[in-house]
Design a protein around this motif. Structure first.
Motif, PDB file in Angstrom:
ATOM      1  N   ARG A   1      -9.001   0.563  -4.797  1.00 51.48           N
ATOM      2  CA  ARG A   1      -8.352   1.382  -5.412  1.00 51.48           C
ATOM      3  C   ARG A   1      -8.796   2.920  -5.663  1.00 51.48           C
ATOM      4  NH1 ARG A   1      -7.780   0.437 -11.826  1.00 51.48           N
ATOM      5  NH2 ARG A   1      -9.723   0.567 -11.919  1.00 51.48           N
TER       6      ARG A   1
ATOM      7  N   ASP B   1       0.845  -1.277  -0.020  1.00 48.29           N
ATOM      8  CA  ASP B   1      -0.098  -0.097   0.114  1.00 48.29           C
ATOM      9  C   ASP B   1       0.785   1.199  -0.043  1.00 48.29           C
ATOM     10  OD1 ASP B   1      -2.217  -1.620  -0.064  1.00 48.29           O
ATOM     11  OD2 ASP B   1      -2.645  -1.377   2.006  1.00 48.29           O
TER      12      ASP B   1
ATOM     13  N   VAL C   1      -9.014  -5.508  -1.803  1.00 43.92           N
ATOM     14  CA  VAL C   1      -8.229  -4.208  -2.176  1.00 43.92           C
ATOM     15  C   VAL C   1      -8.984  -3.021  -2.728  1.00 43.92           C
ATOM     16  CG1 VAL C   1      -6.338  -3.643  -3.623  1.00 43.92           C
ATOM     17  CG2 VAL C   1      -6.263  -5.884  -2.607  1.00 43.92           C
TER      18      VAL C   1
ATOM     19  N   GLN D   1      -3.616   1.865  -3.641  1.00 45.54           N
ATOM     20  CA  GLN D   1      -4.272   0.893  -3.386  1.00 45.54           C
ATOM     21  C   GLN D   1      -4.204   0.827  -1.663  1.00 45.54           C
ATOM     22  OE1 GLN D   1      -2.785  -2.594  -5.528  1.00 45.54           O
ATOM     23  NE2 GLN D   1      -0.988  -2.904  -4.302  1.00 45.54           N
TER      24      GLN D   1
END
Length: 158
Positions: free
Chosen positions: A110, A23, A108, A83
């Motif tokens: 985005r 991340d 996840v 992300q």
């Protein structure tokens, strides 16, 4: 390998550190989560459940992981995004001489630089984790994503 409380805590920390690293956007950190011959594969659920070997991404060993990092940083042109991983606690499936076999769910999100956050990829990690002199590492990380539909490119590691 024995799964005592300290090893469990190290396993949970490995998962958390991995998510924080990918991340962060500091891709040079990513290969260090794997053993020298570590394997990373990203595969659709349908292929995994049917025993088909085809993967969206597949990297064997740190040199191929480092090559992907080079590609992300130097050669791939794409619309940049952030992300954010949300990872569930690992469920230990077995502990043996070949390491800890565990799985954990992930989501996840985005966020493109000028857009709203969206669900990007959801699935589970199927891991084989081994003890090394520098702590627990992934000997294998199989990322099985649920949807057959994915964005036209997956640039960053999941």
């Amino acid at each position: 390998m024995k799964l005592d409380f300290d090893t469990w805590q190290a396993l949970v920390q490995l998962q958390a550190d991995y998510a924080a690293a990918v991340d962060s956007g500091d891709w040079s950190l990513w290969p260090d989560f794997f053993t020298e011959d570590g394997v990373y594969k990203l595969q659709p659920r349908e292929n995994h459940e049917r025993g088909f070997p085809l993967c969206t991404l597949a990297f064997d060993g740190k040199p191929s992981l480092r090559d992907r990092v080079y590609g992300i940083q130097e050669t791939l042109f794409h619309d940049p995004y952030y992300q954010r991983h949300v990872v569930g606690a690992p469920v230990v499936r077995s502990v043996g001489d070949d390491g800890i076999r565990c799985e954990s769910n992930y989501a996840v999100f985005r966020t493109k630089l000028n857009g709203l956050s969206e669900v990007f990829n959801v699935g589970r990690y199927l891991d084989r984790v081994v003890s090394t002199p520098s702590g627990l590492k992934f000997a294998q990380r199989l990322v099985v994503y649920d949807s057959e539909m994915i964005p036209n490119s997956i640039i960053y590691p999941i």
